[in-house]
Scaffold this motif. Structure first.
Motif, PDB file in Angstrom:
ATOM      1  N   LYS A  57       0.836  -1.212   0.000  1.00  0.00           N
ATOM      2  CA  LYS A  57       0.000   0.000   0.000  1.00  0.00           C
ATOM      3  C   LYS A  57       0.866   1.255   0.000  1.00  0.00           C
ATOM      4  O   LYS A  57       0.566   2.230  -0.687  1.00  0.00           O
ATOM      5  N   PHE A  58       1.938   1.230   0.796  1.00  0.00           N
ATOM      6  CA  PHE A  58       2.852   2.363   0.867  1.00  0.00           C
ATOM      7  C   PHE A  58       3.454   2.637  -0.512  1.00  0.00           C
ATOM      8  O   PHE A  58       3.478   3.775  -0.978  1.00  0.00           O
ATOM      9  N   ALA A  59       3.921   1.602  -1.164  1.00  0.00           N
ATOM     10  CA  ALA A  59       4.515   1.750  -2.490  1.00  0.00           C
ATOM     11  C   ALA A  59       3.485   2.255  -3.502  1.00  0.00           C
ATOM     12  O   ALA A  59       3.809   3.072  -4.370  1.00  0.00           O
ATOM     13  N   SER A  60       2.269   1.795  -3.385  1.00  0.00           N
ATOM     14  CA  SER A  60       1.211   2.237  -4.285  1.00  0.00           C
ATOM     15  C   SER A  60       0.978   3.739  -4.142  1.00  0.00           C
ATOM     16  O   SER A  60       0.842   4.451  -5.136  1.00  0.00           O
ATOM     17  N   LYS A  61       0.961   4.221  -2.920  1.00  0.00           N
ATOM     18  CA  LYS A  61       0.768   5.657  -2.701  1.00  0.00           C
ATOM     19  C   LYS A  61       1.923   6.452  -3.290  1.00  0.00           C
ATOM     20  O   LYS A  61       1.718   7.507  -3.883  1.00  0.00           O
ATOM     21  N   LEU A  62       3.156   5.946  -3.134  1.00  0.00           N
ATOM     22  CA  LEU A  62       4.306   6.645  -3.712  1.00  0.00           C
ATOM     23  C   LEU A  62       4.221   6.674  -5.236  1.00  0.00           C
ATOM     24  O   LEU A  62       4.604   7.665  -5.857  1.00  0.00           O
ATOM     25  N   ALA A  63       3.737   5.606  -5.823  1.00  0.00           N
ATOM     26  CA  ALA A  63       3.656   5.520  -7.282  1.00  0.00           C
ATOM     27  C   ALA A  63       2.613   6.493  -7.845  1.00  0.00           C
ATOM     28  O   ALA A  63       2.680   6.844  -9.028  1.00  0.00           O
ATOM     29  N   LYS A  64       1.700   6.950  -7.025  1.00  0.00           N
ATOM     30  CA  LYS A  64       0.683   7.899  -7.478  1.00  0.00           C
ATOM     31  C   LYS A  64       1.203   9.329  -7.538  1.00  0.00           C
ATOM     32  O   LYS A  64       0.618  10.174  -8.203  1.00  0.00           O
ATOM     33  N   VAL A  65       2.324   9.584  -6.867  1.00  0.00           N
ATOM     34  CA  VAL A  65       2.886  10.928  -6.829  1.00  0.00           C
ATOM     35  C   VAL A  65       3.597  11.203  -8.146  1.00  0.00           C
ATOM     36  O   VAL A  65       4.370  10.382  -8.631  1.00  0.00           O
TER      37      VAL A  65
END
Length: 73
Positions: A57-65
């Motif tokens: 989930k953390f990586a997914s949020k970073l990928a949205k930036v």
């Protein structure tokens, strides 16, 4: 993502699973190499399934930036 933290004194501030020195990037690399969550839990018994899911989930949020010029073609 209650299980991921970043502190300057732990691995240079890289995101890790709370209470461990296991970085989020390591979990993602293992998944990318084809290990299952169960495989990772066997290798790192201090982790829980929820830890691995929070890392994703953390990586997914970073990928949205949106990052300009961070990755060269």
């Amino acid at each position: 993502m209650k299980r991921v933290e970043s502190r300057i004194g732990v691995l240079g501030g890289k995101p890790v699973i709370k209470g461990t020195r296991i970085p989020v990037y390591l979990i993602l690399e293992l998944l990318g190499e084809g290990l299952s969550i169960e495989d990772i839990l066997k290798e790192y018994p201090e982790l829980t399934k929820e830890d691995v899911l929070d890392a994703i989930k953390f990586a997914s949020k970073l990928a949205k930036v949106e990052i300009i010029d961070a990755i060269s073609p």
